[in-house]
Each structure stands twice: as C-alpha cells, then as structure tokens.
Scaffold this active site. Structure first.
Site, PDB file in Angstrom:
ATOM      1  CB  SER A 136      -9.763   5.383   3.140  1.00 10.14           C
ATOM      2  OG  SER A 136     -10.735   5.498   4.149  1.00 10.14           O
ATOM      3  CE1 TYR A 149      -6.219   8.278   6.387  1.00  6.32           C
ATOM      4  CE2 TYR A 149      -8.564   7.866   6.640  1.00  6.32           C
ATOM      5  CZ  TYR A 149      -7.300   7.418   6.324  1.00  6.32           C
ATOM      6  OH  TYR A 149      -7.102   6.114   5.932  1.00  6.32           O
TER       7      TYR A 149
HETATM    8  P1  NDP Z   1      -0.677   0.796  10.052  1.00  2.92           P
HETATM    9  O1  NDP Z   1      -0.480   1.946  10.975  1.00  2.92           O
HETATM   10  O2  NDP Z   1      -0.789  -0.573  10.630  1.00  2.92           O
HETATM   11  O3  NDP Z   1       0.463   0.797   8.945  1.00  2.92           O
HETATM   12  C1  NDP Z   1       0.854   2.009   8.327  1.00  2.92           C
HETATM   13  C2  NDP Z   1       2.142   1.785   7.566  1.00  2.92           C
HETATM   14  O4  NDP Z   1       2.510   3.031   6.937  1.00  2.92           O
HETATM   15  C3  NDP Z   1       3.292   1.385   8.472  1.00  2.92           C
HETATM   16  O5  NDP Z   1       4.023   0.355   7.858  1.00  2.92           O
HETATM   17  C4  NDP Z   1       4.141   2.636   8.575  1.00  2.92           C
HETATM   18  O6  NDP Z   1       5.521   2.287   8.689  1.00  2.92           O
HETATM   19  C5  NDP Z   1       3.875   3.292   7.201  1.00  2.92           C
HETATM   20  N1  NDP Z   1       4.154   4.729   7.239  1.00  2.92           N
HETATM   21  C6  NDP Z   1       3.452   5.689   7.872  1.00  2.92           C
HETATM   22  N2  NDP Z   1       4.086   6.875   7.751  1.00  2.92           N
HETATM   23  C7  NDP Z   1       5.218   6.639   7.030  1.00  2.92           C
HETATM   24  C8  NDP Z   1       6.288   7.445   6.589  1.00  2.92           C
HETATM   25  N3  NDP Z   1       6.339   8.769   6.853  1.00  2.92           N
HETATM   26  N4  NDP Z   1       7.298   6.876   5.885  1.00  2.92           N
HETATM   27  C9  NDP Z   1       7.267   5.559   5.606  1.00  2.92           C
HETATM   28  N5  NDP Z   1       6.277   4.740   5.982  1.00  2.92           N
HETATM   29  C10 NDP Z   1       5.263   5.273   6.695  1.00  2.92           C
HETATM   30  O7  NDP Z   1      -2.006   1.156   9.240  1.00  2.92           O
HETATM   31  P2  NDP Z   1      -2.795   0.409   8.060  1.00  2.92           P
HETATM   32  O8  NDP Z   1      -2.126  -0.828   7.624  1.00  2.92           O
HETATM   33  O9  NDP Z   1      -4.198   0.348   8.466  1.00  2.92           O
HETATM   34  O10 NDP Z   1      -2.671   1.524   6.941  1.00  2.92           O
HETATM   35  C11 NDP Z   1      -2.187   1.286   5.633  1.00  2.92           C
HETATM   36  C12 NDP Z   1      -2.972   2.184   4.675  1.00  2.92           C
HETATM   37  O11 NDP Z   1      -4.335   1.803   4.721  1.00  2.92           O
HETATM   38  C13 NDP Z   1      -2.922   3.654   5.041  1.00  2.92           C
HETATM   39  O12 NDP Z   1      -2.763   4.394   3.838  1.00  2.92           O
HETATM   40  C14 NDP Z   1      -4.292   3.925   5.647  1.00  2.92           C
HETATM   41  O13 NDP Z   1      -4.702   5.237   5.481  1.00  2.92           O
HETATM   42  C15 NDP Z   1      -5.137   2.964   4.850  1.00  2.92           C
HETATM   43  N6  NDP Z   1      -6.423   2.566   5.404  1.00  2.92           N
HETATM   44  C16 NDP Z   1      -6.504   2.010   6.664  1.00  2.92           C
HETATM   45  C17 NDP Z   1      -7.751   1.610   7.150  1.00  2.92           C
HETATM   46  C18 NDP Z   1      -7.924   1.075   8.527  1.00  2.92           C
HETATM   47  O14 NDP Z   1      -9.042   1.158   9.066  1.00  2.92           O
HETATM   48  N7  NDP Z   1      -6.913   0.490   9.129  1.00  2.92           N
HETATM   49  C19 NDP Z   1      -8.940   1.680   6.318  1.00  2.92           C
HETATM   50  C20 NDP Z   1      -8.729   2.295   5.043  1.00  2.92           C
HETATM   51  C21 NDP Z   1      -7.516   2.682   4.604  1.00  2.92           C
HETATM   52  P3  NDP Z   1       6.570   2.955   9.699  1.00  2.92           P
HETATM   53  O15 NDP Z   1       5.793   3.551  10.828  1.00  2.92           O
HETATM   54  O16 NDP Z   1       7.466   1.818  10.089  1.00  2.92           O
HETATM   55  O17 NDP Z   1       7.250   3.974   8.858  1.00  2.92           O
HETATM   56  C1  8X3 Z   2      -9.729   4.328   7.480  1.00  2.00           C
HETATM   57  C2  8X3 Z   2     -11.163   3.971   7.551  1.00  2.00           C
HETATM   58  O1  8X3 Z   2     -13.435   4.762   8.234  1.00  2.00           O
HETATM   59  O2  8X3 Z   2     -11.612   5.109   9.809  1.00  2.00           O
HETATM   60  O3  8X3 Z   2      -9.437   4.891   6.269  1.00  2.00           O
HETATM   61  O4  8X3 Z   2     -11.760   6.462   7.835  1.00  2.00           O
HETATM   62  S1  8X3 Z   2     -12.023   5.151   8.382  1.00  2.00           S
END
Ligand code: NDP
Ligand code: 8X3
Length: 249
Positions: A136, A149
């Site tokens: 991120s 985070y």
């Molecule tokens: P979502 O919440 O849409 O998706 C998160 C995914 O992670 C889900 O499929 C969820 O599946 C899975 N997950 C979470 N906890 C667990 C667990 N304990 N076991 C198995 N699976 C898990 O978020 P994003 O797609 O945005 O996030 C994906 C990645 O991108 C993350 O690492 C996040 O930190 C990162 N990110 C997101 C940003 C944003 O602004 N959206 C920006 C930068 C990075 P389920 O709940 O079904 O288990």
């Molecule tokens: C998620 C992006 O800017 O909310 O990793 O931390 S931010």
C-alpha cells in the site's frame, strides 16, 4: 502451451476477486482463497474447472497447510503467488486504538503472508515463479490513524525487497504493488460496516478500481522473465500528498 497456475488470497472481494477473474478469463488455473466460501463458489461457477476454491482463514496456519495439501494434482505447480488478503481496522489515533484490531491486522497482513510465502517457496523456486505482494502507499507515506496498518504494509514492502535479495539467482521474481485509494470493500471493513462512510470517502474522487489493480498484477506476472518490477505505486489522479503537521504551545 500448458496453462499456468496462480494462487490468489483474498479472492472473494476487491482486488483479489478482480485478479482471480482476470487470470481465469485468460485461461490460467486459479486457486481462489478467502473465508467467504459462497463468494468463491460463484467464481468457480463462472469459470468451471479452471478455478479451484480454497476457503480458509489465512490466520489459521493449520487450515492453510491443509488447503495446500488438498490441492488437486493439476493445481499443485503454482507459478504465481498473489499475496493480497489483508485489511485495515479502525481509523483512530494510536492511544484510542483497540489492541485486538492491531493484532488482527498484524496476524493477517504480516504473519499469514509470511507463512504462505514460506510454504510455497520450494514450489515457486522449482517453477522459477513469481510472488506479487499487495502492499500500500501507506507503507511509505504515514497518515493519522494509519499506525499499525501502515506498519504492516511497510513490512510487506520490505519483505518483498528482502525476498528479492534472498532469491537472487533462482529466477523467482518478487514485486510489491502499492496502491492508493481504491474502491473495494476495504473501507466498509475498516469502519466496521459503515456504508455511508465508505460512500463519502470515494464520492467524486474517481478512485482506483479492483480491475485497475488486477490489470497491474496481470502486467507484472506476464512480463518477459528477464524483467522484475520491484515496487510499483499506483494512485488515483485525484489523490496526492499533504504536508507535515506542527503542534504549537
Ligand atoms: P476487500 O475488503 O475488498 O478484500 C479483502 C480480501 O481479503 C477479501 O477477499 C477477504 O476475504 C480477504 N481476507 C481478509 N481477511 C482474511 C482472512 N483472515 N483470511 C482470509 N482472507 C481474508 O479489500 P481490498 O481488495 O481493497 O484489499 C486487498 C488488499 O489490498 C489488502 O491487503 C489491502 O490492505 C490492500 N490495499 C487496499 C487498498 C484500498 O484502498 N482498497 C489500497 C492499498 C492496498 P474474506 O473476508 O472472504 O475472508
Ligand atoms: C489503503 C490505502 O491510503 O487508505 O492501503 O492507506 S490507504
């Protein structure tokens, strides 16, 4: 040519679901992992035998190993690991934070990612494969309320660079993908289900989409073998940097 195999964690939503779809649509075998099995079943229904679903909590190391042990023969030769599952919990400043939430972020974003990587390293080395870790911008740019985070994502970025060094000469590629604000279920999870907060954050901002990051991951995974993307930051054009804060007497 035989189809390649990708394992995607967090394939039930957001970046992971879009990535699983993108690779499956292109003919790859996809191991789709997440806790919400019903979401994974609909992915499998869309693409049939090309998608193998593995429903487990990444924080449960025994369940993770059992899912790997149970992989059908056709899905065992993993070429690309996409370590995407992760979450942010809370936006409070450190003194007001819930320790259980801090620990959940560390267990999910750090410990589980390292555990799965460790388990798959022998396969990835044998396949001259690739590891694509979803970090991120918060790994690099601190913001108020980002505390643990951001710390977990700094681990993901630095671990990726360290793996690059340790895997020197193996042909295994390692990349850290560092997105900024993206509209997924991320904010809904972070706020404990506050749809209005999520809608307000993204309104009018033209945020990154799941497909944008899926395309980035697809591009990285399909570059010629002599090229490695070490780190890539992707932000919406609408998002940039703010200044430092100064506390005064
Ligand atoms: P979502 O919440 O849409 O998706 C998160 C995914 O992670 C889900 O499929 C969820 O599946 C899975 N997950 C979470 N906890 C667990 C667990 N304990 N076991 C198995 N699976 C898990 O978020 P994003 O797609 O945005 O996030 C994906 C990645 O991108 C993350 O690492 C996040 O930190 C990162 N990110 C997101 C940003 C944003 O602004 N959206 C920006 C930068 C990075 P389920 O709940 O079904 O288990
Ligand atoms: C998620 C992006 O800017 O909310 O990793 O931390 S931010």
């Amino acid at each position: 040519m035989t189809a390649k195999t990708v394992l995607v964690t967090g394939a039930s939503a957001g970046f992971g679901a879009a990535t699983a779809r993108c690779f499956a649509a292109a003919g790859w075998r996809v191991i789709a992992c997440a806790r919400r099995a019903e979401r994974l079943h609909s992915l499998a229904a869309e693409f049939g035998e090309r998608v193998h679903i593995a429903a487990f909590d990444v924080r449960d190391a025994a369940a993770m190993q059992a899912a790997l042990d149970a992989l059908p023969e056709d899905f065992r030769d993993i070429d690309v690991l996409v370590n995407n599952a992760g979450l942010a919990l809370g936006t409070a400043k450190a003194p007001q934070c819930d320790l259980a939430q801090w620990r959940q972020m560390i267990d999910t974003n750090i410990t589980a990612l390292a555990t799965l990587t460790h388990a798959l390293l022998p396969t990835l080395i044998a396949r001259r494969g690739a590891i694509i870790n979803v970090s991120s911008i918060s790994a690099t740019y601190p913001y108020t309320g980002g505390n643990v985070y951001g710390g977990t994502k700094a681990f993901v970025t630095q671990f990726s660079l360290g793996l690059r060094s340790d895997l020197h000469g193996t042909g295994v590629r390692v990349s850290s993908v560092e997105p900024g604000m993206a509209q997924t279920e991320f904010t809904l999870v972070r706020t404990g289900g506050d749809q209005a907060a999520s809608d307000t954050l993204y309104a009018g901002a033209h945020p990154i989409t799941g497909d944008d990051i899926a395309q980035t991951i697809w591009w990285i995974a399909n570059l010629p073998p002599h090229l490695n993307i070490n780190r890539i930051e992707v932000m919406p054009t609408s998002q940039s940097f703010a200044g430092f804060q100064v506390a005064r007497d």
